[in-house]
Every structure is written in structure tokens, then in C-alpha cells.
Write a protein that holds these residues in place. Structure first.
Motif, mmCIF file in Angstrom:
data_model
loop_
_atom_site.group_PDB
_atom_site.id
_atom_site.type_symbol
_atom_site.label_atom_id
_atom_site.label_comp_id
_atom_site.label_asym_id
_atom_site.label_seq_id
_atom_site.Cartn_x
_atom_site.Cartn_y
_atom_site.Cartn_z
ATOM 1 N N MET A 124 39.030 20.186 -13.568
ATOM 2 C CA MET A 124 37.617 19.893 -13.637
ATOM 3 C C MET A 124 36.892 20.202 -12.313
ATOM 4 N N LEU A 125 35.758 20.935 -12.335
ATOM 5 C CA LEU A 125 34.888 20.979 -11.331
ATOM 6 C C LEU A 125 34.249 19.954 -10.971
ATOM 7 N N MET A 126 34.357 19.414 -9.726
ATOM 8 C CA MET A 126 33.977 18.008 -9.695
ATOM 9 C C MET A 126 32.820 17.915 -8.345
ATOM 10 N N LYS A 127 31.826 17.349 -8.271
ATOM 11 C CA LYS A 127 31.056 17.246 -7.124
ATOM 12 C C LYS A 127 31.098 15.992 -6.633
ATOM 13 N N GLN A 128 31.410 15.835 -5.302
ATOM 14 C CA GLN A 128 31.340 14.735 -4.519
ATOM 15 C C GLN A 128 30.572 14.583 -3.517
ATOM 16 N N LYS A 129 29.331 14.150 -3.724
ATOM 17 C CA LYS A 129 28.246 14.106 -2.680
ATOM 18 C C LYS A 129 27.747 15.671 -2.444
ATOM 19 N N GLU A 130 27.857 16.415 -1.363
ATOM 20 C CA GLU A 130 27.426 17.610 -1.292
ATOM 21 C C GLU A 130 28.503 18.688 -1.409
ATOM 22 N N ASN A 131 29.910 18.067 -1.844
ATOM 23 C CA ASN A 131 30.903 19.104 -1.601
ATOM 24 C C ASN A 131 31.367 19.031 -3.028
ATOM 25 N N GLU A 132 32.226 20.263 -3.315
ATOM 26 C CA GLU A 132 32.839 20.256 -4.826
ATOM 27 C C GLU A 132 34.277 20.573 -4.624
ATOM 28 N N PHE A 133 35.008 20.060 -5.488
ATOM 29 C CA PHE A 133 36.255 20.111 -5.619
ATOM 30 C C PHE A 133 36.701 20.498 -6.987
ATOM 31 N N VAL A 134 38.145 20.812 -6.982
ATOM 32 C CA VAL A 134 38.734 21.121 -8.488
ATOM 33 C C VAL A 134 39.649 20.198 -8.579
ATOM 34 N N LEU A 135 39.498 19.236 -9.722
ATOM 35 C CA LEU A 135 40.658 18.150 -9.903
ATOM 36 C C LEU A 135 41.624 18.361 -11.012
ATOM 37 N N PRO A 136 42.810 18.558 -10.702
ATOM 38 C CA PRO A 136 43.717 18.821 -11.697
ATOM 39 C C PRO A 136 43.842 17.883 -12.913
ATOM 40 N N SER A 137 43.890 18.369 -14.102
ATOM 41 C CA SER A 137 43.889 17.357 -15.200
ATOM 42 C C SER A 137 45.147 16.303 -15.158
ATOM 43 N N GLU A 138 46.265 16.470 -14.375
ATOM 44 C CA GLU A 138 47.373 15.631 -14.263
ATOM 45 C C GLU A 138 46.938 14.469 -13.647
ATOM 46 N N THR A 139 45.771 14.242 -12.779
ATOM 47 C CA THR A 139 45.447 13.124 -12.169
ATOM 48 C C THR A 139 44.607 12.351 -13.252
ATOM 49 N N VAL A 140 44.396 12.730 -14.467
ATOM 50 C CA VAL A 140 43.405 11.990 -15.290
ATOM 51 C C VAL A 140 44.276 10.704 -16.248
ATOM 52 N N LEU A 141 44.063 9.646 -16.183
ATOM 53 C CA LEU A 141 44.506 8.489 -17.039
ATOM 54 C C LEU A 141 43.930 8.609 -18.187
ATOM 55 N N THR A 142 42.365 8.531 -18.104
ATOM 56 C CA THR A 142 41.613 8.394 -19.768
ATOM 57 C C THR A 142 40.554 9.340 -19.672
ATOM 58 N N PHE A 143 40.441 10.007 -20.827
ATOM 59 C CA PHE A 143 38.920 10.839 -21.056
ATOM 60 C C PHE A 143 38.279 9.798 -21.755
ATOM 61 N N GLY A 144 37.155 9.349 -20.948
ATOM 62 C CA GLY A 144 36.323 8.518 -21.743
ATOM 63 C C GLY A 144 35.104 9.298 -22.260
ATOM 64 N N LYS A 145 34.273 8.608 -23.040
ATOM 65 C CA LYS A 145 33.056 9.144 -23.318
ATOM 66 C C LYS A 145 31.893 9.664 -22.187
ATOM 67 N N ASP A 146 31.908 8.754 -21.051
ATOM 68 C CA ASP A 146 30.944 8.846 -20.226
ATOM 69 C C ASP A 146 31.607 8.977 -18.790
ATOM 70 N N ILE A 147 32.904 8.358 -18.824
ATOM 71 C CA ILE A 147 33.738 8.210 -17.636
ATOM 72 C C ILE A 147 35.280 8.825 -17.705
ATOM 73 N N LEU A 148 35.636 9.557 -16.813
ATOM 74 C CA LEU A 148 37.037 9.913 -16.571
ATOM 75 C C LEU A 148 37.827 8.848 -15.594
ATOM 76 N N ILE A 149 38.872 8.219 -16.118
ATOM 77 C CA ILE A 149 39.658 7.345 -15.182
ATOM 78 C C ILE A 149 40.719 7.872 -14.684
ATOM 79 N N VAL A 150 40.896 8.137 -13.380
ATOM 80 C CA VAL A 150 42.087 8.986 -12.694
ATOM 81 C C VAL A 150 42.839 8.177 -11.726
#
Length: 239
Positions: A124-150
Motif C-alpha cells: 500500500m502507498l501510505m501517507k503519514q503526515k507530510e510523508n509517503e511510504f510504501v507498506l508491504p502487505s506482509e505487515t498487515v494482520l487484518t484488512f478491515g472495512k475502514d482500518i488496516l491492523i498492522v
């Protein structure tokens, strides 16, 4: 590798019939597998029921179209309970908040990347404040409707370029910063390529225009702008 935005709206072409059978309306996420399992179809004649194509029936996802073997690849979701359940879960990933299992908010998802061969969500391409990072899906524990738990250490897995989801060993040098060799390789891969759409900066201003032939200076500028801009260049160039 394709972004969700690159798939949505694409015409769906039947190879056997040699005709368009609709366009991609949405990507149906399977939260248990972390994959795109179905592509729902937009078609003016199908207003009553929801039609879709199982991702495993997709032959290819190109720049201009999604191809399937024949119209027989299309299914009615009302006749497939499991598929219908996935649609009703409405897992969208884009715009979801990213939170660790202990409740620390890391940011929000702007876009996600899919393996076009098997439909797996690879990052996923993720925005954190003014920065952007790419987050590998291996870190995701739960794909929720509105929240990803990592995982708690998700931040330590941030990447700066989505291409490193495929080649993670190229991401950084020992100091944790992008190496000179990697920057040079990015220039080598992109220099001379023609942009197929306008690329915007973080403020929404046009940084590079459609039809531009990328120069070394352009790519260095994109590297300075951050991964979001580099994503745009990498995913929207032609020969």
C-alpha cells in the motif's frame, strides 16, 4: 504490478467474442487472503443484478484493457454466495486508516498495489503526515472495512519505492537511505520513457505533463519529491 486506479474503469475484452463486455467497476477484496478475488462489471444492460469476473479468470491486465477468455467468465454474484458476501463486506483498502495492534495510528492508505498475475495485494502507498511510504502487505494482520491492523514493527518495513515490493533487496544501503546505485538504476530504467498522463506533486500541481520524454533531471526531481511522485512516473510510462 498494478495500482487499483490503473485497473478501475478499464474495458473488459472477451478474446473469444472479440468484443467489450463492460468496464471494471470495483475490486472485490478478500480480507482473509489479502487479495482481489473479483472484478465487478459496469454494463448499461445489467442494472438488476451485479455481474463480476473471478480474478482467476482474468487472462491479462494491460494498459488499455482487462482480457478474459470469453463471456462465460462472467458470473452473477447473486448466484455465488461467497462472492456476494465479499462484496457486502465492502473492504476497499484505499482511504483506510493504518493502525498497529496496540492502537498506534500510523497514517492512511492512498493507493494499493496488486500482483496482476494472482490478484494478491502486495503493498500500500501510505501517507503519514507530510510523508509517503510504501507498506508491504506482509505487515498487515487484518484488512478491515475502514482500518488496516498492522504489526508493531510495521514502520521499520516502510519502503520508498513500490518497485521494491518486487525487489526488496534493492531498497536501501546499510545506513537505511536510498543508495546511490539504486538512484542510478531508477534513472536508467525511466530515462527516455514517455509519460502517458500528467504527474502531480503533493500540492496537486502538474509536475510533469503527459507526452513528456523523461530526462535525468526529471527523474532526480521526482526522487526528491518522494515515493508518491516516483510511483506516478514508474506506473505511467511507455516506450
Amino acid at each position: 504490478m498494478r495500482t487499483s486506479a490503473q485497473i478501475l474503469g478499464l474495458p473488459i475484452i472477451s478474446i473469444k467474442e472479440g468484443q467489450e463486455i463492460g468496464t471494471v467497476k470495483s475490486l472485490v477484496i478478500n480480507p482473509e487472503k489479502g487479495s482481489v478475488d473479483f472484478l465487478t462489471i459496469e454494463h448499461e444492460e445489467w442494472q438488476v443484478s451485479v455481474k463480476a469476473i473471478p480474478f482467476k479468470k482474468v487472462i491479462g491486465i494491460g494498459e488499455y484493457a482487462v482480457t478474459v477468455e470469453s463471456e462465460r467468465s462472467v458470473i452473477d454474484l447473486n448466484e455465488i454466495p461467497i462472492a456476494n458476501q465479499l462484496v457486502n463486506k465492502k473492504i476497499k483498502i484505499t482511504d483506510a486508516k493504518v493502525m498497529t495492534r496496540k492502537g498506534e495510528l500510523l497514517g492512511a492508505v492512498n493507493e494499493f498495489f496488486t500482483d496482476e498475475e494472482n490478484g494478491m495485494v502486495i503493498g500500500m502507498l501510505m501517507k503519514q503526515k507530510e510523508n509517503e511510504f510504501v507498506l508491504p502487505s506482509e505487515t498487515v494482520l487484518t484488512f478491515g472495512k475502514d482500518i488496516l491492523i498492522v504489526t508493531e514493527d510495521a514502520a521499520s518495513h516502510f519502503l520508498t519505492n513500490p518497485l521494491h515490493l518486487i525487489h526488496p533487496e534493492e531498497e536501501s544501503d546499510e545506513s537505511g537511505t536510498i543508495s546511490h546505485e539504486l538512484r542510478e538504476k531508477q534513472i536508467e530504467l525511466l530515462q527516455g520513457k514517455v509519460l502517458q498522463k500528467d504527474i502531480l506533486d503533493k500540492a496537486g500541481n502538474v509536475l510533469f505533463t503527459e507526452g513528456s520524454v523523461l530526462t535525468e533531471e526529471d527523474i532526480k526531481r521526482a526522487q526528491q519529491e518522494g515515493p508518491g511522485v516516483l510511483v506516478g512516473l514508474s506506473m505511467n510510462v511507455g516506450a
